[in-house]
Design an enzyme around this catalytic site. Structure first.
Site, PDB file in Angstrom:
ATOM      1  N   TYR A  57      -4.548   3.846   9.304  1.00  0.00           N
ATOM      2  CA  TYR A  57      -5.560   3.929   8.225  1.00  0.00           C
ATOM      3  C   TYR A  57      -6.720   4.021   8.821  1.00  0.00           C
ATOM      4  O   TYR A  57      -7.363   3.229   9.596  1.00  0.00           O
ATOM      5  CB  TYR A  57      -5.492   2.433   7.573  1.00  0.00           C
ATOM      6  CG  TYR A  57      -4.331   1.887   6.746  1.00  0.00           C
ATOM      7  CD1 TYR A  57      -3.328   2.948   6.543  1.00  0.00           C
ATOM      8  CD2 TYR A  57      -4.075   0.534   6.408  1.00  0.00           C
ATOM      9  CE1 TYR A  57      -2.100   2.598   5.878  1.00  0.00           C
ATOM     10  CE2 TYR A  57      -2.990   0.164   5.760  1.00  0.00           C
ATOM     11  CZ  TYR A  57      -1.991   0.980   5.595  1.00  0.00           C
ATOM     12  OH  TYR A  57      -1.012   0.795   4.905  1.00  0.00           O
ATOM     13  N   ALA A 210      -3.425   1.171 -14.591  1.00  0.00           N
ATOM     14  CA  ALA A 210      -4.785   0.277 -14.642  1.00  0.00           C
ATOM     15  C   ALA A 210      -5.298   1.122 -16.225  1.00  0.00           C
ATOM     16  O   ALA A 210      -4.433   1.837 -17.044  1.00  0.00           O
ATOM     17  CB  ALA A 210      -5.641   0.912 -13.835  1.00  0.00           C
TER      18      ALA A 210
END
Length: 338
Positions: A57, A210
């Site tokens: 990451y 969402a």
């Protein structure tokens, strides 16, 4: 009555963790450093105590940010990171050799400013190294006190059982959401048999679950979703949108947001399931944390199960390149549409 905590190994954590990928990686430009550190600090203040990161990451930057922002509060959180998947000379590589795993752990410990990583996963299987050898390296790191628990990520039930035959596997991390039900094929059963926690990443469907849903038309040019995850491509995305009509209605019925509904659904799938939504938004950080307070009835869970039946998703989960790096089980419809 407070929120019931959940176990990884012999440790108990708040049931909703924080995925620390997209503060610096994958879904567009990284957060400015001060905003990323403020978000991490706020997460602890809210009560998050399970942070999940990885070497890849931001090519180590996510780990560094956690160490820099939270190193002085190390006793307040359960820390997970991952190895094997890395970047060398600008190229993604898989290196599951024991010596590489141990070197990666040493580097992660320095970036994270800690003496021990609570949970250390093999991020992906290395096809050139037997899983037994890679898990053996994790067992050595446990013996040396550098990690507390061994984990696997994005692997199928067979790899989980092979790994667990060498050393207990405290957690399997898999993508799991209303939109991605693949762990139900075999991994969830194997986790239950082996007393392994299922850490569910992307429980909000990488933003699809969402209100409003993530819109590929507005993605930054560096956002990997359209490139790597076919369901966001134009030929598939529009076919998935009708799934959200019922999700919105159910969220209203449950008195929560669609994202909270999605997280609460994963929590309802078993006491060993721990979702780790990620976000770059402080409002969403609070919203996701409160999802642990949402209780769905068995009837609501069953309705969501039926409405989001795996075959109703349009398109495969990964593109061919991505699927080739994992051993997670696939549904037949994904194989046909890949």
């Amino acid at each position: 009555m407070g929120v019931q905590r959940r176990k990884i190994g012999d440790r108990e954590v708040y049931p909703v963790g924080l995925g620390c990928m997209n503060i610096c990686h994958a879904y567009g430009p990284p957060l400015p450093e001060d905003e990323a550190k403020a978000l991490l600090t706020r997460s602890l203040d809210l009560g998050y105590d399970f942070l999940d990161t990885a070497t890849i990451y931001g090519v180590g930057r996510s780990e560094e940010l956690i160490g820099e922002a939270l190193g002085h509060r190390r006793q307040e959180y359960f820390l997970a990171s991952k190895c094997v998947l890395d970047v060398r000379d600008g190229e993604r590589v898989l290196d599951g050799r024991p010596e590489a795993i141990k070197a990666a752990c040493e580097a992660s410990l320095k970036r994270l400013k800690t003496d021990v990583i609570d949970l250390y996963y093999l991020h992906r299987p290395d096809p050139n190294v037997p899983i037994e050898d890679s898990v053996g390296a994790l067992a050595d790191l446990v013996s040396e006190g550098k990690i507390r628990f061994a984990g696997l990520s994005e692997m199928g039930a067979e790899d989980l059982r092979r790994g667990a035959a060498v050393h207990p596997i405290a957690a399997m991390q898999s993508e799991y959401s209303l939109w991605v039900r693949n762990p139900e094929i075999a991994v969830m059963q194997a986790c239950e048999e082996l007393s392994t926690a299922l850490v569910a990443f992307s429980p909000v469907g990488r933003g699809f679950l969402a209100d409003p849903p993530a819109d590929p038309a507005n993605f930054h040019e560096t956002d990997m979703r359209v490139r790597a995850f076919p369901r966001f491509r134009p030929e598939y995305y529009s076919g998935n949108l009708p799934l959200l009509t019922e999700a919105k209605a159910m969220a209203e019925e449950a008195g929560c947001s669609v994202a909270q509904l999605a997280i609460a659904w994963t929590l309802a799938k078993g006491p060993n399931v721990l979702p780790i939504p990620g976000t770059t938004n402080l409002k969403h950080l609070e919203e996701n944390h409160r999802a642990a307070e949402v209780t769905l009835t068995p009837e609501q869970v069953a309705r969501l199960d039926a409405h989001f039946a795996p075959e109703r998703a349009v398109g495969p989960r990964y593109n061919r390149i991505g699927q080739a790096t994992v051993t997670t089980e696939m549904y037949d419809f994904e194989k046909a549409s890949g």
